[in-house]
Design an enzyme around this catalytic site. Structure first.
Site, PDB file in Angstrom:
ATOM      1  N   HIS A 147     -24.880 -21.454  -6.170  1.00  0.00           N
ATOM      2  CA  HIS A 147     -26.063 -20.484  -5.701  1.00  0.00           C
ATOM      3  C   HIS A 147     -25.664 -19.213  -6.467  1.00  0.00           C
ATOM      4  O   HIS A 147     -26.142 -17.952  -5.881  1.00  0.00           O
ATOM      5  CB  HIS A 147     -26.136 -20.331  -4.073  1.00  0.00           C
ATOM      6  N   LYS A 185      -0.709   1.765   4.874  1.00  0.00           N
ATOM      7  CA  LYS A 185      -0.552   0.578   5.490  1.00  0.00           C
ATOM      8  C   LYS A 185      -1.254   0.817   6.975  1.00  0.00           C
ATOM      9  O   LYS A 185      -1.403  -0.240   7.464  1.00  0.00           O
ATOM     10  CB  LYS A 185       0.900   0.762   5.995  1.00  0.00           C
ATOM     11  N   LYS A 232      -5.057  -9.978  -1.063  1.00  0.00           N
ATOM     12  CA  LYS A 232      -3.630 -10.048  -1.531  1.00  0.00           C
ATOM     13  C   LYS A 232      -3.497  -9.669  -2.909  1.00  0.00           C
ATOM     14  O   LYS A 232      -2.839  -8.796  -3.411  1.00  0.00           O
ATOM     15  CB  LYS A 232      -2.864 -11.309  -1.181  1.00  0.00           C
ATOM     16  N   GLU A 259      -4.924  -6.522  -3.738  1.00  0.00           N
ATOM     17  CA  GLU A 259      -4.335  -5.379  -3.213  1.00  0.00           C
ATOM     18  C   GLU A 259      -3.281  -4.976  -4.166  1.00  0.00           C
ATOM     19  O   GLU A 259      -2.825  -4.084  -4.435  1.00  0.00           O
ATOM     20  CB  GLU A 259      -3.630  -5.739  -1.881  1.00  0.00           C
ATOM     21  N   ARG A 301       5.030   4.259   3.733  1.00  0.00           N
ATOM     22  CA  ARG A 301       3.519   4.499   4.115  1.00  0.00           C
ATOM     23  C   ARG A 301       2.908   5.337   2.991  1.00  0.00           C
ATOM     24  O   ARG A 301       1.677   5.208   2.780  1.00  0.00           O
ATOM     25  CB  ARG A 301       3.356   5.584   5.370  1.00  0.00           C
ATOM     26  N   TRP A 347      -0.095  12.663   2.665  1.00  0.00           N
ATOM     27  CA  TRP A 347      -1.001  11.886   1.763  1.00  0.00           C
ATOM     28  C   TRP A 347      -2.405  12.887   1.815  1.00  0.00           C
ATOM     29  O   TRP A 347      -2.867  12.891   2.801  1.00  0.00           O
ATOM     30  CB  TRP A 347      -1.258  10.639   2.368  1.00  0.00           C
ATOM     31  N   CYS A 405      -0.075  11.578   7.047  1.00  0.00           N
ATOM     32  CA  CYS A 405       0.655  10.540   6.938  1.00  0.00           C
ATOM     33  C   CYS A 405       1.989  10.482   7.733  1.00  0.00           C
ATOM     34  O   CYS A 405       1.767   9.903   8.927  1.00  0.00           O
ATOM     35  CB  CYS A 405       1.386  10.277   5.559  1.00  0.00           C
ATOM     36  N   ASN A 415      -1.081  15.123  11.138  1.00  0.00           N
ATOM     37  CA  ASN A 415      -1.766  14.097  10.823  1.00  0.00           C
ATOM     38  C   ASN A 415      -3.243  13.801  11.344  1.00  0.00           C
ATOM     39  O   ASN A 415      -3.573  14.129  12.523  1.00  0.00           O
ATOM     40  CB  ASN A 415      -1.189  12.567  11.275  1.00  0.00           C
ATOM     41  N   GLY A 416      -4.318  13.277  10.383  1.00  0.00           N
ATOM     42  CA  GLY A 416      -5.663  13.167  10.951  1.00  0.00           C
ATOM     43  C   GLY A 416      -6.553  14.255  10.155  1.00  0.00           C
ATOM     44  O   GLY A 416      -6.086  14.744   9.044  1.00  0.00           O
ATOM     45  N   GLU A 421      -8.375 -14.200   1.921  1.00  0.00           N
ATOM     46  CA  GLU A 421      -7.144 -13.702   2.246  1.00  0.00           C
ATOM     47  C   GLU A 421      -6.329 -13.606   0.820  1.00  0.00           C
ATOM     48  O   GLU A 421      -5.844 -12.632   0.547  1.00  0.00           O
ATOM     49  CB  GLU A 421      -6.346 -14.288   3.278  1.00  0.00           C
TER      50      GLU A 421
HETATM   51  C1  G6P Z   1      -5.079  -1.365   5.894  1.00  0.00           C
HETATM   52  C2  G6P Z   1      -3.818  -2.116   5.318  1.00  0.00           C
HETATM   53  C3  G6P Z   1      -4.186  -3.538   5.285  1.00  0.00           C
HETATM   54  C4  G6P Z   1      -4.368  -4.184   6.971  1.00  0.00           C
HETATM   55  C5  G6P Z   1      -5.491  -3.152   7.526  1.00  0.00           C
HETATM   56  C6  G6P Z   1      -5.802  -3.230   9.094  1.00  0.00           C
HETATM   57  O1  G6P Z   1      -6.181  -1.579   5.275  1.00  0.00           O
HETATM   58  O2  G6P Z   1      -3.838  -1.691   4.072  1.00  0.00           O
HETATM   59  O3  G6P Z   1      -3.030  -4.516   4.973  1.00  0.00           O
HETATM   60  O4  G6P Z   1      -4.781  -5.341   6.850  1.00  0.00           O
HETATM   61  O5  G6P Z   1      -5.298  -1.995   7.474  1.00  0.00           O
HETATM   62  O6  G6P Z   1      -4.389  -2.929   9.592  1.00  0.00           O
HETATM   63  P1  G6P Z   1      -3.878  -3.261  11.039  1.00  0.00           P
HETATM   64  O7  G6P Z   1      -2.666  -2.568  11.296  1.00  0.00           O
HETATM   65  O8  G6P Z   1      -4.967  -2.868  12.061  1.00  0.00           O
HETATM   66  O9  G6P Z   1      -3.680  -4.753  11.063  1.00  0.00           O
END
Ligand code: G6P
Length: 600
Positions: free
Chosen positions: A502, A595, A483, A486, A27, A74, A2, A98-99, A479
């Site tokens: 279909h 994020k 949204k 999410e 985040r 996280w 994180c 992180n990672g 999209e």
């Molecule tokens: C995550 C976020 C999304 C975002 C995607 C791509 O899944 O929750 O909101 O669209 O990553 O992120 P980026 O930073 O590459 O646009």
């Protein structure tokens, strides 16, 4: 994974670390911790499942020192708990990571066979012990030796009480940025943690390591070759990371869109030739003429914005174009064509799958442009050229202003390519004027917030919603559904209106409402007959377009039809936001989502 923040300099590191961690809270995290080298050369560590503010308040007055490192975690390996929280300690060394270390189990078994007793279940602690047990006299060498044994991704920061004047940071697949101050230095996983202290930053590259002291830093590769870095300046100021009176960052960012679009357009429209100038494209007109295909890659909302972009390029420049999720692309051994222009889209510039797709393309000799928001980020640096969004930092997990700015940048790119190909000056002028009208029209949509919020509250009571759109409306539907899912957790499925018959028509009934994207374009009649099919089956429909097609309708201002996919989603952002608020969810940090997804 994180957030990481680190400090070396004359000040007490503790408040800098806790403030930095607070900046990274957006985040999402489940635990937090800090470690500092105390004035008497001891290692002081505090970590727990507390929130950052609680952790800070809980520290004893004598908990002071520096250099220091901090982390918000996280959980990936090991449950969220006090012991699994970072920093991890081995002797005089403390580390934040992180990672994901992929060969952690194997390394752990070896270390345990050597008598090491692990305090946590994390993969990160393995790295702490590899460093802590190294015989190297310099911390940099100990870190280098440890990293040579691990397979996986990392962004790390390390302090060692035996080396009280420095910290070491390294990156491979997980971002690390150094911040340059006045006789003090910072490191973090995200510039958000640094902007209060400095605007001068240096982004580490994958496979790069930095030894950081109060008066400067030295970078080198894992095999100890010195690298040269040019500092860059962060555009955003501290206020950009503040909700500034808004209840949520998502709402703030939705309302920032008129200004963000203005920034995306600024200086880029050419009134003489009715085209667009994009400084960083690295593509001269002759090369642009030779492009036979455009392939757009991204993840999540970046991918949907990329689909809008591909349609704009095909429509305005008449170059075949499509979009594909970056993760799918990279795993299917794609054919890379010399006359294809590849475009990578990313708000953060750090999404692992998108970065890996870019690297695969470059390895095969493909030409890649980046459409990126975060200046100096990994994807921006990997690409041959690109266009920045200048949307400013986006904090809410659900993308709004970056999504819109991406569509605007694609409209500019499509205009630019179109005017090199066959788009007429008159059409170029028409599109440019349409683009100039966007900020004002976005404001008109935002002015309808109360009405859209009312509709959102009503529809939030359904368990599921179908979003339908045709051609330009299709990525908008995707999209919009994304949204809603999410942030409100209401199930939403997007379908092309043409595909309704279909399959999904079987679902239509009073219990499944549809949100139909019906702009006044050349497909209006087709869409009206789809609307009729749904209504005949007693399905409730909320329409979004340029005229009210029933009681439940959102009406937006008319622009050029090619630009409809830029304006239509704004209403859907407000719809999703208010549905989530009505349902009492944590809008900015939806459950299970991050994020920026810097792991595979
Ligand atoms: C995550 C976020 C999304 C975002 C995607 C791509 O899944 O929750 O909101 O669209 O990553 O992120 P980026 O930073 O590459 O646009």
């Amino acid at each position: 994974m994180c957030g990481i923040v680190a400090y070396v300099g004359p000040r007490d590191a503790v408040p800098i670390l806790t403030e930095g961690l607070a900046r990274l809270e957006y985040r999402g995290y489940d635990s937090a911790g800090i470690a500092v080298v105390g004035r008497s050369g001891d290692l002081r560590v505090r970590k727990s499942r507390m929130r950052v503010a609680e952790l800070a308040a809980d520290l004893p007055a004598r908990f002071k020192g520096g250099p220091g490192i901090g982390h918000t975690r996280w959980a990936t390996h090991g449950e969220p708990s006090d012991v699994n929280a970072h920093p991890h300690v081995s002797g005089s060394v403390a580390l934040v990571h992180n990672g994901i270390i992929e060969n952690a189990d194997e390394l752990r078994a070896k270390l345990e066979a050597d008598g090491v007793v692990f305090a946590s279940e994390t993969d990160s602690e393995v790295l702490a012990h590899l460093i802590g047990r190294s015989a190297a006299t310099e911390l940099e060498d100990a870190v280098r030796q440890a990293l040579s044994q691990v397979v996986g991704t990392y962004g790390i920061a390390v302090v060692d009480t035996r080396h009280p004047g420095l910290l070491v940071a390294a990156r491979n697949g997980s971002p690390v940025v150094l911040g340059i101050g006045q006789k003090e230095m910072f490191a973090a996983s995200d510039v958000a943690a640094l902007v209060r202290y400095t605007r001068q930053v240096v982004h580490l590259d994958d496979g790069e390591l930095a030894t950081v002291r109060a008066d400067g830093f030295r970078t080198s590769t894992l095999d100890a070759r010195t690298t040269r870095k040019e500092p860059s300046v962060i555009e955003a100021d501290d206020a950009a990371y503040d909700a500034e009176g808004y209840a949520h960052f998502m709402r703030k960012e939705i309302h920032e869109q008129p200004a963000a679009v203005e920034r995306a357009l600024r200086g880029r429209l050419d009134g003489r030739f009715h085209t667009a100038h994009l400084g960083g494209l690295a593509l001269d007109p002759r090369e642009a003429r030779e492009i036979r295909r455009v392939k757009v890659l991204g993840c999540g909302s970046a991918y949907y914005a990329g689909q809008v972009g591909a349609q704009l390029i095909e429509e305005l420049a008449r170059i075949p174009a499509d979009a594909e999720p970056a993760s799918e692309f990279r795993y299917r051994n794609p054919v890379v064509e010399a006359d294809t222009l590849y475009v990578a889209v990313s708000q953060s510039g750090e999404t692992y799958d998108t970065l890996a797709a870019v690297q695969e393309l470059r390895r095969k000799g493909g030409r890649v442009l980046g459409v990126v928001n975060a200046v100096g980020s990994a994807i921006a640096r990997e690409c041959d050229g690109g266009v920045y969004l200048h949307a400013g930092p986006e904090i809410a997990v659900a993308s709004t202003k970056a999504y819109t700015s991406t569509s605007v940048v694609f409209a500019l790119l499509a205009l630019h390519l179109g005017r090199i190909h066959d788009l007429s000056p008159a059409d170029g002028r028409r599109i440019a004027e349409g683009l100039r009208a966007l900020p004002g029209q976005i404001t008109e949509i935002l002015d309808q917030e109360d009405r859209i919020a009312g509709l959102a509250r009503e529809f939030a009571d359904y368990r599921s919603m179908l979003f339908i759109g045709r051609v330009r409306g299709w990525p908008v539907a995707r999209e919009g559904a994304q949204k809603l899912k999410e942030v409100s957790y209401v199930h939403a499925e997007a379908y092309p209106a043409s595909e309704l018959k279909h399959g999904p028509l079987a679902l239509i009934g009073p219990e499944l409402p549809a949100l139909a994207i019906i702009p006044d374009d050349e497909l209006l009649d087709k869409n009206l007959s789809t609307l009729g099919e749904i209504r005949a089956r007693h399905g409730r429909v909320l329409t979004l377009g340029h005229r009210a097609l029933g009681d439940d309708a959102i009406v937006i201002p008319k622009n050029e039809r090619e630009l409809d996919p830029i304006l239509l989603p704004i209403a859907l952002q407000l719809f999703a936001y208010h549905a989530a608020v009505a349902l009492g969810h944590d809008v900015d940090k939806p459950r299970n989502l991050a994020k920026s997804v810097t792991v595979e």
